[in-house]
Write a protein that holds these residues in place. Structure first.
Motif, mmCIF file in Angstrom:
data_model
loop_
_atom_site.group_PDB
_atom_site.id
_atom_site.type_symbol
_atom_site.label_atom_id
_atom_site.label_comp_id
_atom_site.label_asym_id
_atom_site.label_seq_id
_atom_site.Cartn_x
_atom_site.Cartn_y
_atom_site.Cartn_z
ATOM 1 N N GLU A 71 0.928 -1.637 -0.213
ATOM 2 C CA GLU A 71 -0.475 0.025 -0.548
ATOM 3 C C GLU A 71 0.693 1.594 -0.226
ATOM 4 O O GLU A 71 0.085 2.224 -0.838
ATOM 5 C CB GLU A 71 -1.181 -0.105 1.177
ATOM 6 N N LEU A 72 1.727 1.222 0.484
ATOM 7 C CA LEU A 72 3.335 1.765 0.601
ATOM 8 C C LEU A 72 3.964 1.879 0.353
ATOM 9 O O LEU A 72 5.157 1.419 0.840
ATOM 10 C CB LEU A 72 2.895 2.502 2.360
ATOM 11 N N LEU A 73 4.973 2.934 0.184
ATOM 12 C CA LEU A 73 6.788 2.758 0.032
ATOM 13 C C LEU A 73 7.366 3.821 0.196
ATOM 14 O O LEU A 73 6.520 5.326 -0.457
ATOM 15 C CB LEU A 73 6.944 2.510 -1.875
ATOM 16 N N VAL A 74 7.835 2.961 0.773
ATOM 17 C CA VAL A 74 9.099 4.787 1.681
ATOM 18 C C VAL A 74 10.882 4.803 1.502
ATOM 19 O O VAL A 74 10.870 3.319 1.641
ATOM 20 C CB VAL A 74 8.779 4.388 3.502
ATOM 21 N N THR A 75 10.649 6.404 1.205
ATOM 22 C CA THR A 75 11.706 5.794 0.170
ATOM 23 C C THR A 75 12.236 6.660 2.037
ATOM 24 O O THR A 75 12.245 7.540 2.212
ATOM 25 C CB THR A 75 12.954 6.474 -1.076
ATOM 26 N N GLY A 96 7.864 2.055 18.771
ATOM 27 C CA GLY A 96 7.496 1.927 20.097
ATOM 28 C C GLY A 96 7.417 3.531 21.346
ATOM 29 O O GLY A 96 6.260 3.524 21.866
ATOM 30 N N ASN A 97 8.241 4.429 20.274
ATOM 31 C CA ASN A 97 8.445 6.197 21.574
ATOM 32 C C ASN A 97 6.540 6.301 20.927
ATOM 33 O O ASN A 97 6.399 6.958 21.791
ATOM 34 C CB ASN A 97 9.715 6.151 21.430
ATOM 35 N N LEU A 98 6.671 5.865 19.372
ATOM 36 C CA LEU A 98 5.841 7.242 19.367
ATOM 37 C C LEU A 98 4.494 6.422 19.954
ATOM 38 O O LEU A 98 2.827 6.881 18.924
ATOM 39 C CB LEU A 98 5.570 6.709 17.723
ATOM 40 N N GLY A 99 4.382 5.220 20.375
ATOM 41 C CA GLY A 99 3.053 4.530 20.826
ATOM 42 C C GLY A 99 2.305 2.625 20.342
ATOM 43 O O GLY A 99 1.654 2.747 20.579
ATOM 44 N N TYR A 100 3.017 2.977 19.376
ATOM 45 C CA TYR A 100 2.388 1.176 18.455
ATOM 46 C C TYR A 100 2.992 0.396 19.336
ATOM 47 O O TYR A 100 3.577 0.689 20.699
ATOM 48 C CB TYR A 100 3.884 1.671 16.989
ATOM 49 N N PHE A 116 10.630 6.075 10.010
ATOM 50 C CA PHE A 116 9.616 6.665 10.365
ATOM 51 C C PHE A 116 10.278 8.520 9.801
ATOM 52 O O PHE A 116 9.925 9.305 10.075
ATOM 53 C CB PHE A 116 10.091 7.314 12.442
ATOM 54 N N TYR A 117 12.003 8.658 9.540
ATOM 55 C CA TYR A 117 12.261 9.714 9.071
ATOM 56 C C TYR A 117 12.275 9.832 7.244
ATOM 57 O O TYR A 117 13.396 9.809 6.373
ATOM 58 C CB TYR A 117 13.423 10.093 8.989
ATOM 59 N N GLY A 118 11.805 9.225 6.219
ATOM 60 C CA GLY A 118 11.505 8.467 5.508
ATOM 61 C C GLY A 118 9.839 9.787 4.374
ATOM 62 O O GLY A 118 9.526 10.418 5.395
ATOM 63 N N GLU A 119 10.443 9.100 3.231
ATOM 64 C CA GLU A 119 9.134 10.524 2.579
ATOM 65 C C GLU A 119 8.541 9.109 1.919
ATOM 66 O O GLU A 119 8.778 7.924 0.641
ATOM 67 C CB GLU A 119 10.030 10.831 1.132
ATOM 68 N N PRO A 120 7.009 8.887 1.741
ATOM 69 C CA PRO A 120 6.094 9.663 2.630
ATOM 70 C C PRO A 120 6.354 9.752 4.134
ATOM 71 O O PRO A 120 7.030 8.842 4.485
ATOM 72 C CB PRO A 120 4.826 9.741 1.624
ATOM 73 N N ASP A 121 5.397 10.701 4.778
ATOM 74 C CA ASP A 121 5.778 9.851 5.997
ATOM 75 C C ASP A 121 4.555 8.949 6.636
ATOM 76 O O ASP A 121 3.626 8.884 6.334
ATOM 77 C CB ASP A 121 4.567 11.458 6.937
ATOM 78 N N GLY A 162 2.617 9.442 9.656
ATOM 79 C CA GLY A 162 0.815 10.419 9.088
ATOM 80 C C GLY A 162 -0.031 9.068 8.971
ATOM 81 O O GLY A 162 -0.810 9.252 8.660
ATOM 82 N N TRP A 163 0.691 8.919 7.823
ATOM 83 C CA TRP A 163 -0.191 7.129 6.515
ATOM 84 C C TRP A 163 -0.131 6.575 8.135
ATOM 85 O O TRP A 163 -1.824 5.829 7.542
ATOM 86 C CB TRP A 163 0.624 7.162 5.877
ATOM 87 N N LEU A 164 0.332 6.039 8.228
ATOM 88 C CA LEU A 164 -0.135 4.658 9.816
ATOM 89 C C LEU A 164 -1.550 5.388 10.398
ATOM 90 O O LEU A 164 -2.147 4.611 10.937
ATOM 91 C CB LEU A 164 1.085 4.395 10.594
ATOM 92 N N GLY A 165 -1.109 6.553 10.805
ATOM 93 C CA GLY A 165 -2.096 7.881 11.586
ATOM 94 C C GLY A 165 -3.105 7.923 11.593
ATOM 95 O O GLY A 165 -4.582 7.278 11.203
ATOM 96 N N ALA A 166 -3.885 8.411 9.488
ATOM 97 C CA ALA A 166 -4.649 7.888 8.551
ATOM 98 C C ALA A 166 -5.522 7.209 8.330
ATOM 99 O O ALA A 166 -6.648 7.195 8.731
ATOM 100 C CB ALA A 166 -4.492 9.127 7.802
#
Length: 189
Positions: free
Chosen positions: A82-86, A130-134, A93-98, A101-105
């Motif tokens: 569904e998503l490719l992050v580079t 883990g730090n972000l609460g996942y 979590f420092y890639g593009e796209p965010d 944000g994608w997971l949260g949406a």
């Protein structure tokens, strides 16, 4: 361990450049097969799959963007996703796209993280998640790494580094560290 229908599989940096001999000795020759089993199970269950690719900017890197080594290995090359992050750092979590944000949406709170290298991009992404609460699960046998030398000539084998990652993630309460079989059993249940 219980996965809901939105639990996402993050497959990190399963790229041809990691077959370059310059990396040295690796552990876990079954990592790619286990990653393939996870991809198949997630695809069959219509759960989200996120592919992550390291686009290195380091001169001469086997993962250099645009080089043959930047391409995904066969086990991932045709994987539905569904998503490719580079990214150009250790964390997805420092890639593009965010990614966050994608997971949260999509209301995704559970992550299963597999890929290369165990103690680098997999561990860093799992710690941040883990730090972000996942709710993070790492099937350690669906990762691999390489021997590494540190300060003062200290050298750890890939297996030692993988064990250290397991202790860091589990002991630090960043992630649940399990096997691929345990993930697949829980995903079916």
């Amino acid at each position: 361990m219980d996965f809901d229908d939105t639990a996402a599989l993050l497959v990190i940096d399963v790229q041809l450049g990691f077959d370059d001999p310059s990396w040295g000795a690796r552990d876990n020759p079954d990592a790619e097969a286990n990653i393939g089993r996870l991809i198949a199970a997630w695809s069959d269950a219509s759960r989200p799959i996120v592919l992550v690719r390291h686009d290195s900017i380091a001169e001469g890197s086997p993962l250099d963007a645009g080089s043959p080594g930047n391409a995904f290995k066969d086990v991932v090359a045709d994987a539905p996703h569904e998503l490719l992050v580079t990214k150009q750092t250790n964390s997805a979590f420092y890639g593009e796209p965010d990614l966050h944000g994608w997971l949260g949406a999509r209301g995704i709170r559970q992550l299963v993280i597999a890929g290369i290298q165990t103690n680098m991009c997999v561990e860093t992404t799992a710690r941040m998640a883990g730090n972000l609460g996942y709710d993070v699960t790492v099937p350690l046998d669906a990762t691999h790494t390489f021997d590494l030398e540190g300060p003062g000539g200290i050298r750890l084998t890939a297996a030692e580094l993988a064990r250290a990652t397991a202790v860091n993630l589990s002991g630090g309460e960043f992630a649940r560290v399990v096997t691929t079989d345990e993930v697949l059993d829980a995903a079916r249940g």
